[in-house]
Design a protein around this motif. Structure first.
Motif, PDB file in Angstrom:
ATOM      1  N   VAL A  11      -2.916 -97.363  74.699  1.00 29.87           N
ATOM      2  CA  VAL A  11      -3.532 -96.143  74.038  1.00 29.87           C
ATOM      3  C   VAL A  11      -2.790 -94.849  74.359  1.00 29.87           C
ATOM      4  N   ALA A  12      -2.042 -94.176  73.423  1.00 29.55           N
ATOM      5  CA  ALA A  12      -1.567 -92.911  73.624  1.00 29.55           C
ATOM      6  C   ALA A  12      -2.511 -91.812  73.279  1.00 29.55           C
ATOM      7  N   VAL A  13      -2.677 -90.868  74.029  1.00 27.75           N
ATOM      8  CA  VAL A  13      -3.652 -89.982  73.808  1.00 27.75           C
ATOM      9  C   VAL A  13      -2.908 -88.801  73.586  1.00 27.75           C
ATOM     10  N   VAL A  14      -3.490 -88.007  72.527  1.00 26.78           N
ATOM     11  CA  VAL A  14      -2.621 -86.570  72.258  1.00 26.78           C
ATOM     12  C   VAL A  14      -3.866 -85.649  72.676  1.00 26.78           C
ATOM     13  N   GLY A  15      -3.292 -84.711  73.558  1.00 28.02           N
ATOM     14  CA  GLY A  15      -4.265 -83.752  74.107  1.00 28.02           C
ATOM     15  C   GLY A  15      -4.624 -82.630  73.361  1.00 28.02           C
ATOM     16  N   GLY A  16      -5.219 -82.931  72.051  1.00 26.16           N
ATOM     17  CA  GLY A  16      -5.808 -81.720  71.273  1.00 26.16           C
ATOM     18  C   GLY A  16      -6.847 -80.908  71.935  1.00 26.16           C
ATOM     19  N   ALA A  17      -7.447 -81.393  73.130  1.00 29.45           N
ATOM     20  CA  ALA A  17      -8.179 -80.696  73.822  1.00 29.45           C
ATOM     21  C   ALA A  17      -7.468 -79.861  74.927  1.00 29.45           C
ATOM     22  N   SER A  33       6.661 -81.327  68.133  1.00 30.43           N
ATOM     23  CA  SER A  33       7.224 -82.854  68.289  1.00 30.43           C
ATOM     24  C   SER A  33       7.492 -83.551  69.563  1.00 30.43           C
ATOM     25  N   LEU A  34       7.603 -84.698  69.506  1.00 31.52           N
ATOM     26  CA  LEU A  34       7.929 -85.207  70.836  1.00 31.52           C
ATOM     27  C   LEU A  34       9.335 -84.968  71.377  1.00 31.52           C
ATOM     28  N   HIS A  35       9.668 -85.257  72.588  1.00 30.70           N
ATOM     29  CA  HIS A  35      11.181 -85.065  72.703  1.00 30.70           C
ATOM     30  C   HIS A  35      11.775 -86.103  73.594  1.00 30.70           C
ATOM     31  N   VAL A  36      12.982 -86.263  73.765  1.00 34.00           N
ATOM     32  CA  VAL A  36      13.452 -87.455  74.619  1.00 34.00           C
ATOM     33  C   VAL A  36      12.880 -87.724  76.099  1.00 34.00           C
ATOM     34  N   GLY A  37      12.244 -86.705  76.575  1.00 35.48           N
ATOM     35  CA  GLY A  37      11.727 -86.646  77.971  1.00 35.48           C
ATOM     36  C   GLY A  37      10.762 -87.517  77.743  1.00 35.48           C
ATOM     37  N   HIS A  38       9.986 -87.752  76.637  1.00 37.08           N
ATOM     38  CA  HIS A  38       8.678 -88.522  76.532  1.00 37.08           C
ATOM     39  C   HIS A  38       9.083 -90.031  76.457  1.00 37.08           C
ATOM     40  N   LEU A  39      10.333 -90.178  75.964  1.00 34.08           N
ATOM     41  CA  LEU A  39      10.534 -91.556  75.966  1.00 34.08           C
ATOM     42  C   LEU A  39      10.438 -92.536  76.931  1.00 34.08           C
ATOM     43  N   PRO A  40      10.594 -92.044  78.143  1.00 35.56           N
ATOM     44  CA  PRO A  40      10.233 -93.033  79.359  1.00 35.56           C
ATOM     45  C   PRO A  40       8.800 -93.555  79.648  1.00 35.56           C
ATOM     46  N   ALA A  41       7.829 -92.483  79.232  1.00 37.69           N
ATOM     47  CA  ALA A  41       6.461 -92.687  79.037  1.00 37.69           C
ATOM     48  C   ALA A  41       6.105 -93.714  77.958  1.00 37.69           C
ATOM     49  N   VAL A  42       6.671 -93.568  76.831  1.00 38.54           N
ATOM     50  CA  VAL A  42       6.435 -94.214  75.791  1.00 38.54           C
ATOM     51  C   VAL A  42       7.014 -95.613  75.898  1.00 38.54           C
ATOM     52  N   ALA A  43       8.186 -95.852  76.409  1.00 37.34           N
ATOM     53  CA  ALA A  43       8.922 -97.073  76.552  1.00 37.34           C
ATOM     54  C   ALA A  43       7.907 -97.990  77.610  1.00 37.34           C
ATOM     55  N   ALA A  44       7.500 -97.205  78.839  1.00 36.55           N
ATOM     56  CA  ALA A  44       6.613 -97.640  79.478  1.00 36.55           C
ATOM     57  C   ALA A  44       5.258 -98.303  78.768  1.00 36.55           C
ATOM     58  N   LEU A  45       4.749 -97.595  77.833  1.00 36.56           N
ATOM     59  CA  LEU A  45       3.572 -98.421  77.238  1.00 36.56           C
ATOM     60  C   LEU A  45       4.080 -99.573  76.301  1.00 36.56           C
ATOM     61  N   LEU A  46       5.520 -99.329  75.721  1.00 31.29           N
ATOM     62  CA  LEU A  46       5.668-100.265  74.904  1.00 31.29           C
ATOM     63  C   LEU A  46       5.988-101.542  75.550  1.00 31.29           C
ATOM     64  N   HIS A  47       6.521-101.500  76.976  1.00 27.90           N
ATOM     65  CA  HIS A  47       6.778-102.845  77.858  1.00 27.90           C
ATOM     66  C   HIS A  47       5.354-103.185  78.018  1.00 27.90           C
ATOM     67  N   CYS A  87      -1.565 -93.260  78.278  1.00 30.86           N
ATOM     68  CA  CYS A  87      -0.675 -92.215  78.585  1.00 30.86           C
ATOM     69  C   CYS A  87      -0.808 -91.156  77.847  1.00 30.86           C
ATOM     70  N   GLY A  88      -0.758 -89.725  78.110  1.00 29.70           N
ATOM     71  CA  GLY A  88      -1.140 -88.659  77.575  1.00 29.70           C
ATOM     72  C   GLY A  88      -0.219 -87.751  77.067  1.00 29.70           C
ATOM     73  N   PHE A  89      -0.144 -87.058  75.992  1.00 28.33           N
ATOM     74  CA  PHE A  89       0.692 -86.125  75.442  1.00 28.33           C
ATOM     75  C   PHE A  89       0.301 -84.969  75.087  1.00 28.33           C
ATOM     76  N   ASP A  90       0.500 -83.518  75.642  1.00 26.21           N
ATOM     77  CA  ASP A  90      -0.065 -82.538  75.146  1.00 26.21           C
ATOM     78  C   ASP A  90       0.676 -81.955  73.795  1.00 26.21           C
ATOM     79  N   PRO A  91      -0.084 -81.633  72.889  1.00 30.73           N
ATOM     80  CA  PRO A  91       0.664 -81.082  71.677  1.00 30.73           C
ATOM     81  C   PRO A  91       0.890 -79.645  71.897  1.00 30.73           C
ATOM     82  N   LEU A 125       2.306 -84.746  66.459  1.00 27.04           N
ATOM     83  CA  LEU A 125       2.547 -85.455  67.508  1.00 27.04           C
ATOM     84  C   LEU A 125       1.798 -87.191  67.478  1.00 27.04           C
ATOM     85  N   ARG A 126       0.730 -87.124  66.785  1.00 31.06           N
ATOM     86  CA  ARG A 126       0.064 -88.440  66.423  1.00 31.06           C
ATOM     87  C   ARG A 126       0.901 -89.066  65.455  1.00 31.06           C
ATOM     88  N   LEU A 127       1.411 -88.599  64.372  1.00 29.82           N
ATOM     89  CA  LEU A 127       2.442 -89.084  63.580  1.00 29.82           C
ATOM     90  C   LEU A 127       3.656 -89.919  64.122  1.00 29.82           C
TER      91      LEU A 127
END
Ligand SMILES: Nc1ncnc2c1ncn2[C@@H]1O[C@H](COP(=O)(O)OP(=O)(O)OP(=O)(O)O)[C@@H](O)[C@H]1O
Ligand SMILES: N[C@@H](Cc1ccc(O)cc1)C(=O)O
Length: 418
Positions: free
Chosen positions: A107-113, A84-98, A76-80, A142-144
């Motif tokens: 793989v969590a992709v931070v969209g630096g490009a 900071s991440l926010h609560v709206g990102h948590l369902p996607a993160v939770a899906a990865l964790l499941h 799943c990707g997250f654009d910087p 975001l990576r941190l």
């Protein structure tokens, strides 16, 4: 041996009421959820909204994720576009964790490009351009932030079940690493040639933007092609077969499918909205941040403790890893003792632990104790956490304070500098 037929998934209905999460896609009884694997189990939690491509792929995907099959890789990707991440990102993160909990690699992709271009999905106007240096700083943050979530989950919220799979591998990558090195002509003549203009132009977001007075820049128009390239890259390099994203990402995920080939899948998670029905996030300006400098652990805890009864069960399923049986029990207790706010407190504690660790949770609860009036200094009750301690009142002339926390805990504080 006969295999139970995989569950059929149906696209969830649109959000009907503000602040609501769509109902479950596919209702399966608990026993069949366990035997049918990750896909059905997460549908039961309300975490997976739609799968792509439709017909037939549901069965393939369910079979791919059946317990006992070799691990797959999902991303799943997250654009910087913020630091900071926010609560709206948590369902996607939770899906990865499941996925990770079921033994798969994530793989969590931070969209630096990609953040340099700005995703036009679901937006009526282009994003303000952000300087390259700022995007790099945001990407680092975001990576941190993503690492912290993976680590807190591994240390505090994961325990291997007897005979169950071990935790899959987690990686955090920045797409600037491969998109930044991609020559323009090479991209256009290669992967770019796999996308059809008609399909890109027919996507709803694109049509709306082209009709608007502002129109759409070429940079925004090619955004889906770059996200699609991420999927292709991870498919080639990591064998990634599944892209996860919020419901607004389906168009980009479809482009990824078009570019990558036929043995990949997309899964979306429901969008979290505010009580006014806006998507919770940066664009609507209503983000609840996961970085403690922007939203303190106490404020995050309070955000979840304030959730209404009709939302709290859905959030317990979406944001925590508590077994569904335990959530049902918590809700039964709540019906008997609503004044205890049991589900709200449990939800707030579980999410604060995931985001800020045990120390963050303790600090959120301590602070709370203060506002409850459970703290006094030299016999003076303190209810405002911002109170300044005054020499002669809270601090005796000999540099000592007597601190009482709750009914029984007394501490003597010796101030070294006054
Ligand atoms: N409120 C939300 N509910 C569910 N998923 C969300 C929410 N906000 C973001 N996401 C998902 O998180 C992932 C990363 O989102 P991203 O950081 O790029 O934010 P975004 O979608 O641009 O939103 P915004 O800029 O409005 O906060 C995407 O898959 C996106 O759909
Ligand atoms: N486009 C996504 C972020 C993203 C970036 C790169 C990807 O490969 C995937 C997703 C969003 O704005 O929400």
């Amino acid at each position: 041996a006969l295999r139970r037929p995989p569950p059929r998934l149906r696209p969830g209905p649109p959000l009907a009421t503000p602040g609501a999460i769509p109902p479950l896609l596919h209702t399966v009884d608990r026993k069949s959820a366990v035997s049918a694997g990750l896909l059905a189990a997460q549908c039961e939690r309300g975490l997976f909204q739609e799968v792509f491509p439709g017909q037939g792929a549901e069965e393939q995907l369910a079979a791919l994720l059946e317990p006992g099959r070799p691990p797959v890789t999902a991303y799943c990707g997250f654009d910087p576009t913020a630091d900071s991440l926010h609560v709206g990102h948590l369902p996607a993160v939770a899906a990865l964790l499941h996925f990770q909990r079921a033994g798969h690699n994530v793989v969590a992709v931070v969209g630096g490009a990609t953040a340099r271009l700005g995703d036009p999905s679901g937006r009526l106007r282009a994003r303000e351009p952000v300087a390259a240096g700022r995007v790099r700083a945001h990407a680092r943050a975001l990576r941190l932030g993503l690492w912290r979530l993976f680590e807190n989950h591994r240390r505090l919220l994961w325990a291997p079940g007897p005979g169950g799979p071990g935790l899959g591998r987690a990686e955090v990558l920045d797409n600037a690493r491969w998109l930044g090195r991609q020559p323009l002509l090479g991209f256009l003549c290669g992967a770019g040639g796999r996308l059809r203009m008609g399909t890109l132009l027919s996507r709803q977001g694109c049509r709306e933007r082209l009709r608007s007075a502002e129109g759409m820049s070429l940079a925004e128009f090619v955004y889906p092609a770059l996200q699609a390239y991420d999927f292709l890259h991870l498919h080639r390099r990591r064998g990634c077969r599944i892209q996860l994203g919020g419901a607004d990402q389906m168009g980009n995920i479809m482009s990824g499918y078009e570019m990558t080939g036929t043995d990949v899948f997309g899964i979306t998670v429901p969008l979290i909205t505010s009580t006014t029905g806006d998507k919770l996030g940066k664009t609507a300006g209503n983000a609840v941040w996961l970085n403690r400098d922007k939203t303190s652990p106490f404020e995050l805890y309070q955000f979840f403790v304030r959730q209404q009864d009709d939302i709290v069960e859905k959030y317990l399923k979406l944001f925590t890893f508590l077994p569904l049986e335990e959530i049902a029990h918590i809700m039964e207790m709540h019906a008997k003792e609503p004044e205890k706010w049991g589900p709200q407190k449990r939800l707030a504690a579980e999410v604060t632990k995931l985001v800020h660790g045990t120390e963050g949770l303790e600090s959120a609860k301590r602070y709370q104790k203060i506002t409850d009036g459970g703290v006094s200094v030299n016999g003076i009750r303190v209810t405002n956490p911002e109170t300044v301690l005054i020499l002669g009142q809270h601090i005796l002339k000999n540099g000592v304070s007597l601190l009482r926390v709750g009914k029984k805990n007394y501490y003597i504080i010796k101030w070294l500098q006054l």
